[in-house]
Enzyme design. Structure first.
Site, PDB file in Angstrom:
ATOM      1  N   GLY A 190       0.811  -1.212   0.000  1.00 37.51           N
ATOM      2  CA  GLY A 190       0.000   0.000   0.000  1.00 37.51           C
ATOM      3  C   GLY A 190       0.844   1.259   0.000  1.00 37.51           C
ATOM      4  N   ARG A 191       2.077   1.113   0.417  1.00 34.43           N
ATOM      5  CA  ARG A 191       2.963   2.286   0.389  1.00 34.43           C
ATOM      6  C   ARG A 191       4.404   1.877   0.107  1.00 34.43           C
ATOM      7  NH1 ARG A 191       3.868   3.909   6.577  1.00 34.43           N
ATOM      8  NH2 ARG A 191       3.629   1.856   7.461  1.00 34.43           N
ATOM      9  N   GLY A 230      -0.324   6.169   1.531  1.00 36.04           N
ATOM     10  CA  GLY A 230       0.869   5.670   0.840  1.00 36.04           C
ATOM     11  C   GLY A 230       2.158   6.299   1.329  1.00 36.04           C
ATOM     12  N   ARG A 264      14.581   0.273   0.954  1.00 35.51           N
ATOM     13  CA  ARG A 264      15.015  -0.956   1.609  1.00 35.51           C
ATOM     14  C   ARG A 264      15.397  -1.999   0.576  1.00 35.51           C
ATOM     15  NH1 ARG A 264       9.457  -3.026   4.654  1.00 35.51           N
ATOM     16  NH2 ARG A 264       8.232  -3.243   2.771  1.00 35.51           N
ATOM     17  N   ARG A 307       6.098 -12.384   0.482  1.00 30.91           N
ATOM     18  CA  ARG A 307       5.646 -12.803   1.813  1.00 30.91           C
ATOM     19  C   ARG A 307       4.761 -14.040   1.713  1.00 30.91           C
ATOM     20  NH1 ARG A 307       5.255  -7.295   3.821  1.00 30.91           N
ATOM     21  NH2 ARG A 307       6.675  -6.186   2.439  1.00 30.91           N
ATOM     22  N   ASP A 357       9.426  -5.809   7.499  1.00 32.22           N
ATOM     23  CA  ASP A 357       8.377  -4.874   7.917  1.00 32.22           C
ATOM     24  C   ASP A 357       8.510  -4.477   9.389  1.00 32.22           C
ATOM     25  OD1 ASP A 357       7.404  -4.772   5.402  1.00 32.22           O
ATOM     26  OD2 ASP A 357       5.354  -5.325   5.904  1.00 32.22           O
ATOM     27  N   LYS A 375       9.735   2.741   0.545  1.00 37.45           N
ATOM     28  CA  LYS A 375       8.584   2.652   1.462  1.00 37.45           C
ATOM     29  C   LYS A 375       8.150   4.068   1.807  1.00 37.45           C
ATOM     30  CE  LYS A 375       7.076   0.357   5.702  1.00 37.45           C
ATOM     31  NZ  LYS A 375       7.464  -0.615   6.728  1.00 37.45           N
ATOM     32  N   ASP A 395       1.194 -11.453   6.339  1.00 35.36           N
ATOM     33  CA  ASP A 395       1.682 -10.543   5.299  1.00 35.36           C
ATOM     34  C   ASP A 395       3.013  -9.926   5.701  1.00 35.36           C
ATOM     35  OD1 ASP A 395      -0.343  -9.395   7.158  1.00 35.36           O
ATOM     36  OD2 ASP A 395       0.421  -7.508   6.386  1.00 35.36           O
TER      37      ASP A 395
HETATM   38  P1  AMP Z   1       1.541  -3.180   8.042  1.00 35.72           P
HETATM   39  O1  AMP Z   1       0.697  -3.190   9.265  1.00 35.72           O
HETATM   40  O2  AMP Z   1       2.530  -2.063   7.957  1.00 35.72           O
HETATM   41  O3  AMP Z   1       2.146  -4.500   7.734  1.00 35.72           O
HETATM   42  O4  AMP Z   1       0.538  -2.854   6.847  1.00 35.72           O
HETATM   43  C1  AMP Z   1      -0.604  -3.622   6.529  1.00 35.72           C
HETATM   44  C2  AMP Z   1      -1.124  -3.196   5.190  1.00 35.72           C
HETATM   45  O5  AMP Z   1      -1.481  -1.815   5.215  1.00 35.72           O
HETATM   46  C3  AMP Z   1      -0.139  -3.329   4.049  1.00 35.72           C
HETATM   47  O6  AMP Z   1      -0.879  -3.704   2.927  1.00 35.72           O
HETATM   48  C4  AMP Z   1       0.421  -1.945   3.911  1.00 35.72           C
HETATM   49  O7  AMP Z   1       0.946  -1.691   2.645  1.00 35.72           O
HETATM   50  C5  AMP Z   1      -0.799  -1.095   4.207  1.00 35.72           C
HETATM   51  N1  AMP Z   1      -0.449   0.238   4.727  1.00 35.72           N
HETATM   52  C6  AMP Z   1       0.075   0.534   5.927  1.00 35.72           C
HETATM   53  N2  AMP Z   1       0.269   1.854   6.054  1.00 35.72           N
HETATM   54  C7  AMP Z   1      -0.127   2.421   4.896  1.00 35.72           C
HETATM   55  C8  AMP Z   1      -0.183   3.767   4.381  1.00 35.72           C
HETATM   56  N3  AMP Z   1       0.242   4.794   5.097  1.00 35.72           N
HETATM   57  N4  AMP Z   1      -0.647   3.940   3.139  1.00 35.72           N
HETATM   58  C9  AMP Z   1      -1.081   2.906   2.412  1.00 35.72           C
HETATM   59  N5  AMP Z   1      -1.078   1.641   2.823  1.00 35.72           N
HETATM   60  C10 AMP Z   1      -0.609   1.387   4.045  1.00 35.72           C
HETATM   61 MG    MG Z   2       3.413  -5.090   6.430  1.00 39.72          MG
END
Ligand code: AMP
Ligand code: MG
Length: 545
Positions: free
Chosen positions: A123-124, A157, A214, A221, A301, A144, A291
């Site tokens: 997502g980002r 993002g 990174r 994953r 992550d 990232k 994930d």
């Molecule tokens: P995480 O908890 O960081 O592993 O993120 C879980 C999901 O949320 C993943 O698909 C990330 O890419 C998405 N995500 C987390 N933060 C953001 C953000 N600021 N913008 C877009 N997607 C996000």
């Molecule tokens: Mg993640």
């Protein structure tokens, strides 16, 4: 366990990021070999029958290079940008895209806190390119925080400086600790602000934005496979598995039912080694959703992670996890296994004989057990841990918890406890003296809890008869002196936000040699100061990043 790859590519020629010759080392295998999302826009959508979506980074206001990991640059054969701003830094911020690269966001799903969450995806994060280093190794460069993708859902993002510093610092620290991990090349301030509700309490604040570049051989994953099986996209599942095996596990041979089973077993083995490494150094990942589990067995992550300070098996750094404690220190091995079972379910269409998958899970248990015993032996300075030591280990965990003992300091200084003839006759207080400084509740209270245990321990060590020098050296290779404590990361973040990079530079340099005595940096190897106990970012963290 902590064999750090010691290749020295420092001498290999490094190319400027903008050097046209660099393109000869690009090899975008992921996008070449796997199916793409036909939709080419970043409006959130459910992607079908694809492993990725092509994306473009969204430019930021004024990129400025804050940190560069020289060792990672050397692995990649890439030179540090000459200035903090300029075209090379623009690349690391996504303001410019190199010819020959086609950035993409990967599609994956995942089990979050035990429940299937459907499509998540990058997502980002976006992969810019796969670059072959001077060592012949393929590594992805992934930004990232470079803007929205089809997987961004309702989010922006972007990433804030504090979480970007934490990812950079900790991934590098983990590498030098000898725990398999993704790496970080650069940290760039964007000049934009990003709004975050850090405490999830309805008080959103503008914070400085940042982007980490990174680096890992692959960021695939468990969830990349799960999403395909959950959506019954079995042809794509096979393509992804074959790609990962051919590209990242070529030693296993050409994909076949037997090779899929061997591959799953190898993922189980690597995951066991990784988690055993976390336990050894007191790292708590904090969000072990599927994930966030790497198919290569890398720590991946870095979010609301933490380092165990007061020893407590139930400690979790993630405020979202405070109630359930699913991801606490003491459950990480069990949760990794749970995650591997989710991966096994996703691979069932490829490995129909369940016995093979069960075999992989048993391998996980066996390897984790072997690693843990070896690690505990090294940490305690015992030649071997056997069943007769169970009570000693259990009582240690209880005593460390009861005396609120800093895990890192305790194990590091255990090597200083006198185990010779003299030690056998010392008072509890004298025996505990080398551990002074490790107890959050004060040294006096601690002697009582640990004195009796130390006495048994000294007896046990003496039965081994190993020479003191050998024993100490082995312990010091397993018990780091320096870890990336949350409060140290926070001090680096605060300084960097105020324009001072000296704190993070020093920390990164010290964390490159975590097992060495560095007398001039003794202040970075002390227990967390009391002011940091409940300060935001210094102990527990939210997922907001
Ligand atoms: P995480 O908890 O960081 O592993 O993120 C879980 C999901 O949320 C993943 O698909 C990330 O890419 C998405 N995500 C987390 N933060 C953001 C953000 N600021 N913008 C877009 N997607 C996000
Ligand atoms: Mg993640």
């Amino acid at each position: 366990m902590n064999d750090i790859p010691r290749h020295n590519f420092a001498a290999a020629p490094r190319l400027d990021l903008l050097d046209a010759q660099l393109a000869s080392r690009f090899d975008n295998s992921f996008i070449r070999e796997l199916p793409a999302d036909p939709l080419r826009h970043d409006v959130p959508h459910q992607v079908r029958n694809a492993c990725y979506s092509q994306v473009k980074p969204t430019p930021v206001a004024s990129p400025r290079l804050l940190v560069w990991a020289d060792a990672v640059g050397a692995l990649l054969g890439v030179a540090r940008p000459e200035a903090a701003t300029g075209p090379a830094v623009d690349l690391l911020a996504g303001n410019r895209v190199l010819p020959g690269t086609q950035p993409y966001a990967a599609r994956y799903g995942g089990h979050q806190f035990g429940n299937w969450a459907g499509q998540l995806g990058d997502g980002r994060a976006m992969t810019l390119v796969e670059l072959i280093g001077p060592d012949g190794q393929r590594r992805e460069l992934q930004l990232k925080g470079a803007g929205r993708t089809p997987y961004s859902r309702t989010a922006d993002g972007r990433a804030v400086l504090r979480s970007s510093v934490r990812e950079f610092l900790c991934s590098e620290a983990m590498h030098y600790l000898g725990v398999p991990t993704t790496r970080a090349l650069s940290l760039v301030a964007t000049g934009d602000s990003v709004v975050r509700d850090m405490f999830y309490d309805g008080n959103p604040q503008a914070e400085p934005g940042a982007i980490v570049c990174r680096v890992a051989p692959s960021f695939v994953r468990f969830g990349n496979f799960e999403i395909l099986t959950w959506n019954d996209e079995l042809a794509e599942l096979k393509r992804l598995a074959d790609y990962v095996i051919r590209t990242h596990y070529p030693e296993l041979g050409e994909p076949s039912p037997e090779v899929y089973a061997l591959w799953f077993e190898e993922i189980c083995r690597r995951t066991a080694v990784m988690v055993a490494g976390w336990m050894r150094v007191g790292f708590v990942h904090g969000v072990m959703n599927t994930d966030n589990m790497s198919i290569l067995g890398l720590t991946i992550d870095y979010g609301p992670y933490g380092w165990l300070e007061g020893y407590d098996l139930g400690w979790t750094p993630n405020t979202t996890d405070a109630e359930g404690r699913r991801y606490c220190y003491g459950r990480q091995a069990e949760i990794a296994q749970w995650n591997l079972i989710r991966l096994a379910s996703a691979l069932l269409p490829l490995i129909p004989d369940r016995a093979h998958l069960e075999g992989g899970i048993l391998t996980y248990e066996r390897v984790y057990g072997e690693c843990s015993r070896r690690i505990m032996g090294d940490k305690l300075g015992l030649l071997e841990i056997d069943a007769g030591d169970d009570a000693l280990l259990e009582d240690l965990a209880t005593a460390l918890h009861a005396a609120e003992t800093d895990m890192t300091l305790f194990f590091r200084h255990l090597a200083d406890v006198p185990v010779d003839e003299a030690g056998a006759n010392l008072s509890d207080n004298a025996l505990t003296a080398p551990l002074r400084g490790a107890f959050y509740g004060g040294d006096d209270a601690a002697g009582g809890h640990l004195g009796a245990w130390l006495r048994r321990y000294v007896d046990r060590v003496r039965r081994d008869g190993e020479t003191p020098a050998r024993r100490r050296a082995r312990m010091n290779r397993s018990n780091p002196k320096y870890v990336a404590r949350n409060y140290l990361a926070q001090l680096a973040i605060d300084a960097l936000a105020a324009g001072d990079a000296s704190v993070i530079d020093r920390l990164l340099a010290v964390l490159e040699r975590p097992y060495d005595e560095q007398p001039e940096h003794e202040d970075l190897a002390v227990r967390r100061p009391e002011w940091a106990r409940h300060k935001a970012g210094c102990s527990a963290l939210s997922c907001s990043s």
